[in-house]
Design a protein around this motif. Structure first.
Motif, PDB file in Angstrom:
ATOM      1  N   GLY A 191     -17.406   5.037 -16.784  1.00 14.55           N
ATOM      2  CA  GLY A 191     -18.472   4.555 -17.656  1.00 14.55           C
ATOM      3  C   GLY A 191     -18.142   3.331 -18.477  1.00 14.55           C
ATOM      4  N   ARG A 192     -16.994   2.711 -18.226  1.00 18.00           N
ATOM      5  CA  ARG A 192     -16.624   1.509 -18.979  1.00 18.00           C
ATOM      6  C   ARG A 192     -16.142   0.423 -18.021  1.00 18.00           C
ATOM      7  N   TRP A 193     -16.385  -0.823 -18.403  1.00 20.78           N
ATOM      8  CA  TRP A 193     -15.813  -1.933 -17.647  1.00 20.78           C
ATOM      9  C   TRP A 193     -14.336  -2.026 -18.006  1.00 20.78           C
ATOM     10  N   THR A 194     -13.498  -1.994 -16.986  1.00 20.49           N
ATOM     11  CA  THR A 194     -12.053  -1.991 -17.178  1.00 20.49           C
ATOM     12  C   THR A 194     -11.436  -3.202 -16.488  1.00 20.49           C
ATOM     13  N   LEU A 195     -10.644  -3.980 -17.217  1.00 22.32           N
ATOM     14  CA  LEU A 195      -9.933  -5.108 -16.615  1.00 22.32           C
ATOM     15  C   LEU A 195      -8.863  -4.593 -15.661  1.00 22.32           C
ATOM     16  N   LEU A 196      -8.693  -5.272 -14.537  1.00 13.62           N
ATOM     17  CA  LEU A 196      -7.715  -4.851 -13.544  1.00 13.62           C
ATOM     18  C   LEU A 196      -6.343  -5.450 -13.853  1.00 13.62           C
ATOM     19  N   VAL A 197      -5.321  -4.687 -13.575  1.00  8.95           N
ATOM     20  CA  VAL A 197      -3.944  -5.141 -13.748  1.00  8.95           C
ATOM     21  C   VAL A 197      -3.599  -6.086 -12.600  1.00  8.95           C
ATOM     22  N   ASN A 198      -3.167  -7.275 -12.929  1.00 12.26           N
ATOM     23  CA  ASN A 198      -2.888  -8.269 -11.892  1.00 12.26           C
ATOM     24  C   ASN A 198      -1.436  -8.161 -11.413  1.00 12.26           C
ATOM     25  N   GLU A 199      -1.141  -7.048 -10.774  1.00  6.32           N
ATOM     26  CA  GLU A 199       0.167  -6.786 -10.188  1.00  6.32           C
ATOM     27  C   GLU A 199      -0.033  -6.301  -8.754  1.00  6.32           C
ATOM     28  N   SER A 200       1.027  -6.366  -7.974  1.00  7.26           N
ATOM     29  CA  SER A 200       0.948  -5.978  -6.556  1.00  7.26           C
ATOM     30  C   SER A 200       1.143  -4.481  -6.387  1.00  7.26           C
ATOM     31  N   PHE A 201       0.271  -3.709  -7.035  1.00 10.70           N
ATOM     32  CA  PHE A 201       0.377  -2.258  -6.982  1.00 10.70           C
ATOM     33  C   PHE A 201      -0.278  -1.667  -5.737  1.00 10.70           C
ATOM     34  N   ALA A 202      -1.241  -2.376  -5.163  1.00 15.20           N
ATOM     35  CA  ALA A 202      -2.037  -1.814  -4.066  1.00 15.20           C
ATOM     36  C   ALA A 202      -2.520  -2.933  -3.164  1.00 15.20           C
ATOM     37  N   SER A 203      -3.023  -2.550  -2.006  1.00 13.30           N
ATOM     38  CA  SER A 203      -3.580  -3.517  -1.061  1.00 13.30           C
ATOM     39  C   SER A 203      -4.957  -3.048  -0.622  1.00 13.30           C
ATOM     40  N   MET A 204      -5.649  -3.911   0.147  1.00 11.97           N
ATOM     41  CA  MET A 204      -6.955  -3.510   0.670  1.00 11.97           C
ATOM     42  C   MET A 204      -6.839  -2.347   1.642  1.00 11.97           C
ATOM     43  N   ALA A 205      -5.661  -2.138   2.233  1.00 16.39           N
ATOM     44  CA  ALA A 205      -5.479  -0.967   3.097  1.00 16.39           C
ATOM     45  C   ALA A 205      -5.679   0.317   2.305  1.00 16.39           C
ATOM     46  N   ASP A 206      -5.257   0.324   1.033  1.00 14.15           N
ATOM     47  CA  ASP A 206      -5.470   1.508   0.190  1.00 14.15           C
ATOM     48  C   ASP A 206      -6.957   1.728  -0.074  1.00 14.15           C
ATOM     49  N   VAL A 207      -7.690   0.649  -0.274  1.00 21.20           N
ATOM     50  CA  VAL A 207      -9.143   0.755  -0.440  1.00 21.20           C
ATOM     51  C   VAL A 207      -9.764   1.376   0.811  1.00 21.20           C
TER      52      VAL A 207
END
Length: 343
Positions: A191-207
């Motif tokens: 329910g809130r807009w959350t800024l994303l952490v700009n680190e290499s934690f995940a890839s589009m494969a995870d999406v």
């Protein structure tokens, strides 16, 4: 019987297709990592040749020259060509230089600008031989190519990566590689807009894995390691995505909603490029979109939602369904093996 192997030597994958007497008989791909050392490019080429066997002709395109193993594209093209020629050794070896056609190794340095990242055009040339009016959208693991075809010819305005980026004909929006936060800086979470952490934690494969577009155990479209070295499971993918919003673990429903938002943000980039091409009348409104690459199922959903006609690259291949589908994942390699072009 003449045998031909088409090669697409990239910075993340080596893809190859074998054609015998004009008919596709085998397709394969392997992960590679030239940025870790050129041995990580040499071995996949060697292993691919061992799998497919010797051939009379080899037709090679590349994007591996973009690797930061090389100081610039010209050095990359020359180096990749030398590696390919050394590892393949036997048979006629020619390099694809886009609109110039094929060139011998002796001409590689002079033609380096035309050879660099010309794989998109090989696929478009094959589509143009079967479909006079079309928009080819090849969504690979890292990028998406958008190539208009008019009157049976490639109608792209750009040739180099820089030109194609500027013309809306190339988007760094791939099916499995790349960072999800490249497409949006924030997302709705709980329910809130959350800024994303700009680190290499995940890839589009995870999406894709959280959304079910990349099933567990399916390595066809995801040969790269995960960001944290942990498994390619839905649970591990969800945990990696959770770190992008500062959480250890989102709930299942929230993780799926987050992944869906990231996927739609990426697809909007491709939609915008289609709109840009449409605005300059780059392709006929009635022309079908031809989907290629490991992400072409997503392309199909997108364009059919827009009310556009869709065709699969595999439709143009004379091969059993499973083999044609595999070739659709490796369209430039298959196209080079099949193209009717002057050498």
């Amino acid at each position: 019987m003449t045998t031909t192997i088409g090669w697409d030597i990239g910075g993340a994958h080596v893809k190859a297709a074998r054609v015998e007497a004009g008919r596709l008989v085998a397709v394969t791909q392997r992960a590679c990592a030239p940025h870790l050392g050129l041995a990580h490019l040499e071995a996949p080429i060697r292993d691919t040749l061992a799998e497919l066997g010797p051939a009379d002709r080899h037709r090679i395109t590349m994007t591996a020259e973009l690797s930061d193993a090389f100081v610039d594209r010209t050095q990359g093209v020359v180096s990749v060509a030398a590696i390919a020629a050394r590892e393949i050794a036997a048979g006629e070896i020619l390099f694809y230089a886009g609109a110039r056609g094929f060139v011998a190794r002796a001409e590689v340095a002079q033609a380096a600008r035309a050879i660099a990242s010309a794989n998109w055009r090989a696929s478009a040339e094959l589509v143009a031989q079967h479909c006079a009016e079309a928009l080819l959208i090849d969504m690979g693991s890292t990028t998406t190519d958008l190539v208009p075809i008019r009157k049976g010819a490639v109608a792209a305005l750009g040739e180099t990566d820089a030109e194609r980026l500027a013309q809306g004909e190339l988007a760094y929006a791939g099916f499995s590689r790349g960072a999800p936060q490249a497409y949006t800086s924030r997302a709705p979470v709980a329910g809130r807009w959350t800024l994303l952490v700009n680190e290499s934690f995940a890839s589009m494969a995870d999406v894709r894995r959280v959304l079910g577009d990349l099933p567990e155990g399916d390595s066809r479209a995801d040969l790269s390691p995960t960001a944290d070295g942990r498994p390619k499971t839905v649970a591990a993918a969800s945990a990696r995505l959770s770190r992008l919003v500062g959480e250890d673990r989102l709930g299942d429903a929230q993780a799926r909603a987050f992944a869906d938002y990231l996927a739609r943000a990426q697809l909007r980039v491709i939609e915008d490029q289609i709109a840009l091409l449409d605005s300059r009348n780059a392709f006929s409104p009635a022309a079908p979109v031809v989907g290629a690459g490991v992400g072409r199922d997503l392309v199909a959903r997108l364009v059919m939602a827009q009310g556009r006609a869709y065709r699969d690259f595999a439709d143009f291949l004379d091969a059993p369904a499973a083999l044609a589908a595999a070739a659709g994942d490796c369209a430039p390699a298959a196209s080079l093996a099949l193209l009717r072009l002057e050498s």
